[in-house]
Motif scaffolding. Structure first.
Motif, mmCIF file in Angstrom:
data_model
loop_
_atom_site.group_PDB
_atom_site.id
_atom_site.type_symbol
_atom_site.label_atom_id
_atom_site.label_comp_id
_atom_site.label_asym_id
_atom_site.label_seq_id
_atom_site.Cartn_x
_atom_site.Cartn_y
_atom_site.Cartn_z
ATOM 1 N N GLU A 1 56.143 48.946 40.542
ATOM 2 C CA GLU A 1 56.757 49.913 40.030
ATOM 3 C C GLU A 1 56.994 51.214 41.064
ATOM 4 O OE1 GLU A 1 54.239 48.437 38.828
ATOM 5 O OE2 GLU A 1 54.778 47.463 36.783
ATOM 6 N N SER A 2 55.988 51.335 41.992
ATOM 7 C CA SER A 2 56.037 52.522 42.864
ATOM 8 C C SER A 2 56.964 52.129 43.939
ATOM 9 C CB SER A 2 54.721 52.720 43.551
ATOM 10 O OG SER A 2 53.848 53.202 42.577
ATOM 11 N N LEU A 3 57.063 50.722 44.440
ATOM 12 C CA LEU A 3 58.204 50.371 45.517
ATOM 13 C C LEU A 3 59.527 50.591 45.083
ATOM 14 C CD1 LEU A 3 55.915 47.074 46.768
ATOM 15 C CD2 LEU A 3 56.246 49.348 47.627
ATOM 16 N N LEU A 4 59.886 50.257 43.771
ATOM 17 C CA LEU A 4 61.148 50.183 43.178
ATOM 18 C C LEU A 4 61.497 51.846 43.388
ATOM 19 C CD1 LEU A 4 60.884 48.129 40.143
ATOM 20 C CD2 LEU A 4 62.176 47.604 42.219
ATOM 21 N N LYS A 5 60.686 53.117 43.334
ATOM 22 C CA LYS A 5 61.138 54.256 43.589
ATOM 23 C C LYS A 5 61.071 54.939 45.050
ATOM 24 C CE LYS A 5 58.626 55.487 39.016
ATOM 25 N NZ LYS A 5 57.535 56.350 38.656
ATOM 26 N N PHE A 6 60.253 54.052 45.654
ATOM 27 C CA PHE A 6 60.092 54.460 46.964
ATOM 28 C C PHE A 6 61.438 53.713 47.831
ATOM 29 C CE2 PHE A 6 55.351 55.437 46.684
ATOM 30 C CZ PHE A 6 55.524 56.569 46.216
ATOM 31 N N LYS A 7 62.129 52.951 47.129
ATOM 32 C CA LYS A 7 63.298 52.346 48.057
ATOM 33 C C LYS A 7 64.223 53.482 48.485
ATOM 34 C CE LYS A 7 64.701 48.536 46.619
ATOM 35 N NZ LYS A 7 65.365 47.605 45.498
ATOM 36 N N SER A 8 64.168 54.559 47.348
ATOM 37 C CA SER A 8 65.195 55.596 47.409
ATOM 38 C C SER A 8 64.880 56.706 48.711
ATOM 39 C CB SER A 8 65.471 56.521 46.226
ATOM 40 O OG SER A 8 64.315 56.851 45.660
ATOM 41 N N VAL A 9 63.797 56.789 49.142
ATOM 42 C CA VAL A 9 63.089 57.462 50.238
ATOM 43 C C VAL A 9 63.790 57.588 51.463
ATOM 44 C CG1 VAL A 9 61.393 58.302 51.563
ATOM 45 C CG2 VAL A 9 60.787 57.741 49.144
ATOM 46 N N SER A 10 64.375 56.537 51.834
ATOM 47 C CA SER A 10 65.115 56.513 53.228
ATOM 48 C C SER A 10 65.453 55.035 53.300
ATOM 49 C CB SER A 10 64.058 56.783 54.373
ATOM 50 O OG SER A 10 63.325 55.710 54.741
ATOM 51 N N LYS A 11 66.702 54.976 54.320
ATOM 52 C CA LYS A 11 67.167 53.602 54.297
ATOM 53 C C LYS A 11 66.294 52.775 55.131
ATOM 54 C CE LYS A 11 72.036 55.277 54.858
ATOM 55 N NZ LYS A 11 73.156 55.010 55.709
ATOM 56 N N ASN A 12 65.316 53.256 56.080
ATOM 57 C CA ASN A 12 64.381 52.676 56.642
ATOM 58 C C ASN A 12 63.247 52.025 55.542
ATOM 59 O OD1 ASN A 12 62.948 51.125 58.766
ATOM 60 N ND2 ASN A 12 61.803 53.082 59.391
ATOM 61 N N TRP A 13 62.779 52.653 54.792
ATOM 62 C CA TRP A 13 61.883 52.297 53.844
ATOM 63 C C TRP A 13 62.667 51.225 52.890
ATOM 64 C CZ3 TRP A 13 57.764 56.015 51.410
ATOM 65 C CH2 TRP A 13 57.266 56.720 52.247
ATOM 66 N N LYS A 14 63.767 51.303 52.544
ATOM 67 C CA LYS A 14 64.580 50.705 51.346
ATOM 68 C C LYS A 14 64.500 49.236 52.259
ATOM 69 C CE LYS A 14 68.764 49.869 48.983
ATOM 70 N NZ LYS A 14 69.179 48.653 49.346
ATOM 71 N N SER A 15 65.057 49.084 53.338
ATOM 72 C CA SER A 15 65.250 47.840 54.296
ATOM 73 C C SER A 15 63.829 47.106 54.205
ATOM 74 C CB SER A 15 65.792 48.085 55.644
ATOM 75 O OG SER A 15 65.721 47.066 56.418
ATOM 76 N N THR A 16 62.564 47.678 54.472
ATOM 77 C CA THR A 16 61.304 47.534 54.757
ATOM 78 C C THR A 16 60.795 46.608 53.221
ATOM 79 O OG1 THR A 16 60.824 48.732 56.254
ATOM 80 C CG2 THR A 16 58.936 47.778 54.945
ATOM 81 N N ILE A 17 61.103 47.543 52.209
ATOM 82 C CA ILE A 17 60.635 46.766 50.847
ATOM 83 C C ILE A 17 61.617 45.675 50.440
ATOM 84 C CG2 ILE A 17 60.418 47.554 48.429
ATOM 85 C CD1 ILE A 17 59.867 50.496 49.373
#
Length: 297
Positions: A41-57
């Motif tokens: 649930e937290s990872l789904l929200k953190f995908k919107s933090v940055s493109k780098n985080w989204k790509s990683t997740i």
């Protein structure tokens, strides 16, 4: 006033550019280690933090590491999955998931749906021989329906002409993942004689990339015990199959899409079939044999 403005501007800057500040304070490898420990649930929200985080997740390597860490750090995510038929006229199955937090997921499936043995990377596959099947992620509520196979069309034809058949075969769907490509594959393996087809067995695999079913050739020459649910382990699906003298464990490699006999099951054929089952124990394929009031493995 200058200090206060300066101080407030720093605070605002931190809020607006939080991901940049985190990137400056921590190397990305450390950020990944932190993210691996977070729930879905937290990872789904953190995908919107940055493109780098989204790509990683969203990367396959990260998903595999996060799944391994969750398995090591906690018990099963799903302890109980009962299916209940909706009575409010919405034609939807309701799945109650028992874990640390009980939740319910409603799906567009029909009455009589069954669940493939176990879960695959947290995904569940529900099926019925007469209706389209569905893959669901209980943690996020995501689900995808896929179309009827040739087997299911044959079952529908038999259902429309019951006078031509003494019984309705009820094969079990297998569901697993190609561990080299990460592709998920539903697989039907069924005895051909039930449908008047040649060869001992027929195999169909669904391809999510083309959204279509296709036959696998050659199919195994050993008839399977189709009332026993196939089991997925380490990139392969497994069935119990008939042999001339012994029951066989039949394996289907989901990457090469080839069959081979894994071993001869260590029990007498004349006591089979109703007293045995397959399951996974400590990441190993096991067969249980029920002897009167006791059950041995």
């Amino acid at each position: 006033m200058l200090k206060r403005r300066h101080g407030s501007s720093v605070v605002v800057g931190l809020k607006r550019h939080r991901s940049s500040v985190v990137g400056l304070l921590l190397p990305h490898d450390a950020v990944e280690l932190i993210l691996e420990r977070l729930p879905v649930e937290s990872l789904l929200k953190f995908k919107s933090v940055s493109k780098n985080w989204k790509s990683t997740i969203e990367s396959r390597c990260f998903k595999e590491r996060q799944l391994i860490r969750r398995k090591q750090s906690r018990g099963p995510d799903v302890l109980l999955v009962p299916l209940t038929w909706s009575c409010d006229g919405t034609d939807a199955e309701s799945i109650a998931l028992g874990s640390s937090i009980v939740s319910t997921v409603r799906l567009p499936t029909s009455s009589g749906s069954r669940i493939c043995h176990g879960s695959c990377d947290g995904l569940l596959c529900l099926y019925c021989v007469y209706t389209p099947s569905v893959v669901v992620n209980p943690a996020t509520g995501w689900h995808q329906t896929f179309p009827l196979s040739n087997l299911q069309l044959l079952c529908l034809d038999m259902y429309d002409k019951p006078e031509d058949h003494d019984f309705f075969p009820m094969p079990n769907l297998g569901f697993g993942r190609d561990k080299f490509t990460g592709t998920y594959k539903p697989v039907w393996l069924y005895n051909s004689s039930h449908f008047g087809l040649p060869n001992a067995t027929t195999c169909e695999v669904f391809d999510f990339s083309t959204n279509a079913w296709r036959y696998v050739h050659p199919s195994p020459p050993h008839r399977i015990y189709d009332f026993i649910t196939p089991v997925y382990l380490d990139g392969s699906l497994h069935w119990l199959a008939e042999g001339e003298e012994d029951t066989k464990v039949l394996s289907f490699d989901l990457h090469s899409e080839t069959f081979h006999v894994l071993c001869k099951a260590p029990f007498a054929r004349d006591r089979f079939p109703f007293s045995h089952n397959m399951f996974i124990l400590d990441n190993r394929l096991c067969v249980s044999e029920q002897d009167s009031s006791t059950q041995v493995i």
